[in-house]
Design a protein around this motif. Sequence first.
Motif, PDB file in Angstrom:
ATOM      1  N   GLU A   1       0.840  -1.196   0.000  1.00  0.00           N
ATOM      2  CA  GLU A   1       0.000   0.000   0.000  1.00  0.00           C
ATOM      3  C   GLU A   1       0.873   1.244   0.000  1.00  0.00           C
ATOM      4  O   GLU A   1       1.843   1.344   0.751  1.00  0.00           O
ATOM      5  N   ILE A   2       0.530   2.186  -0.859  1.00  0.00           N
ATOM      6  CA  ILE A   2       1.225   3.472  -0.902  1.00  0.00           C
ATOM      7  C   ILE A   2       0.653   4.316   0.231  1.00  0.00           C
ATOM      8  O   ILE A   2      -0.535   4.650   0.229  1.00  0.00           O
ATOM      9  N   ILE A   3       1.488   4.624   1.204  1.00  0.00           N
ATOM     10  CA  ILE A   3       0.995   5.287   2.414  1.00  0.00           C
ATOM     11  C   ILE A   3       1.384   6.760   2.526  1.00  0.00           C
ATOM     12  O   ILE A   3       0.979   7.432   3.458  1.00  0.00           O
ATOM     13  N   SER A   4       2.179   7.256   1.564  1.00  0.00           N
ATOM     14  CA  SER A   4       2.559   8.665   1.595  1.00  0.00           C
ATOM     15  C   SER A   4       2.955   9.106   0.194  1.00  0.00           C
ATOM     16  O   SER A   4       3.256   8.284  -0.676  1.00  0.00           O
ATOM     17  N   LEU A   5       2.979  10.419  -0.015  1.00  0.00           N
ATOM     18  CA  LEU A   5       3.442  10.947  -1.298  1.00  0.00           C
ATOM     19  C   LEU A   5       4.902  10.606  -1.534  1.00  0.00           C
ATOM     20  O   LEU A   5       5.297  10.287  -2.659  1.00  0.00           O
ATOM     21  N   LYS A   6       5.700  10.656  -0.479  1.00  0.00           N
ATOM     22  CA  LYS A   6       7.118  10.313  -0.606  1.00  0.00           C
ATOM     23  C   LYS A   6       7.275   8.885  -1.108  1.00  0.00           C
ATOM     24  O   LYS A   6       8.051   8.618  -2.027  1.00  0.00           O
ATOM     25  N   MET A   7       6.523   7.971  -0.536  1.00  0.00           N
ATOM     26  CA  MET A   7       6.573   6.572  -0.974  1.00  0.00           C
ATOM     27  C   MET A   7       6.100   6.448  -2.421  1.00  0.00           C
ATOM     28  O   MET A   7       6.690   5.707  -3.215  1.00  0.00           O
ATOM     29  N   LEU A   8       5.048   7.157  -2.777  1.00  0.00           N
ATOM     30  CA  LEU A   8       4.522   7.125  -4.137  1.00  0.00           C
ATOM     31  C   LEU A   8       5.595   7.551  -5.133  1.00  0.00           C
ATOM     32  O   LEU A   8       5.843   6.868  -6.126  1.00  0.00           O
ATOM     33  N   TYR A   9       6.253   8.675  -4.874  1.00  0.00           N
ATOM     34  CA  TYR A   9       7.278   9.168  -5.784  1.00  0.00           C
ATOM     35  C   TYR A   9       8.470   8.217  -5.843  1.00  0.00           C
ATOM     36  O   TYR A   9       9.052   8.008  -6.908  1.00  0.00           O
ATOM     37  N   GLN A  10       8.832   7.610  -4.710  1.00  0.00           N
ATOM     38  CA  GLN A  10       9.920   6.622  -4.700  1.00  0.00           C
ATOM     39  C   GLN A  10       9.566   5.422  -5.573  1.00  0.00           C
ATOM     40  O   GLN A  10      10.406   4.926  -6.336  1.00  0.00           O
ATOM     41  N   LYS A  11       8.340   4.947  -5.479  1.00  0.00           N
ATOM     42  CA  LYS A  11       7.918   3.781  -6.267  1.00  0.00           C
ATOM     43  C   LYS A  11       7.848   4.118  -7.756  1.00  0.00           C
ATOM     44  O   LYS A  11       8.223   3.299  -8.595  1.00  0.00           O
ATOM     45  N   ILE A  12       7.370   5.307  -8.089  1.00  0.00           N
ATOM     46  CA  ILE A  12       7.343   5.716  -9.497  1.00  0.00           C
ATOM     47  C   ILE A  12       8.764   5.764 -10.046  1.00  0.00           C
ATOM     48  O   ILE A  12       9.041   5.250 -11.133  1.00  0.00           O
TER      49      ILE A  12
END
Length: 181
Positions: free
Chosen positions: A129-140
């Motif tokens: 689960e993407i739990i933060s914007l920081k995590m989202l950008y890291q995964k992208i």
Amino acid sequence: MEINMISTNKIYNESRLFFVTSTIVNGIPVFVNEDYYKILINALKFYQINNGLLIYAYVLIENQFNLIISNENVSKIMQSFKKYTAKEIISRLQEDKKYSILKEFRDVKPDYKITSLHQIWQEGFNPEEIISLKMLYQKIEYIHNKPVRKNLVFNPEDWEYSSAANYLFGSKEILKITRIM
């Protein structure tokens, strides 16, 4: 914040964004030409159109896929997607007379799986689960740079089977994506 999933790849909160990945058993490079990539692409398009699957980022490489997706039925879609694409991959391998690869897929199939002759995908799809914007950008960034790390291209946007060019240029839509940035 607690991640809403359990080890069997069941997701408790389906309304969130998820980073998902799945790999061909033994890392066998199945996706070696456009015909094999089209199996994944066409299946993903089907779920976008018929099930409302939203894809935020993706990369398809020789033996796996990584996606950032959302839908109210992520678990069911991924299960169905992998089942369907496995059948299509087997069919294509048979057409192409890739008997040694088919044999390897037969040899790795666990005995308890009695409804199929082959094991194409590793079990599960490892939802995170993407739990933060920081995590989202890291995964992208992780997704888009995977072909570079694998020495397939020099620049992420040069890999045809990725959403990197969508983000950089706003074009090149093999798959329709829902842009984050």
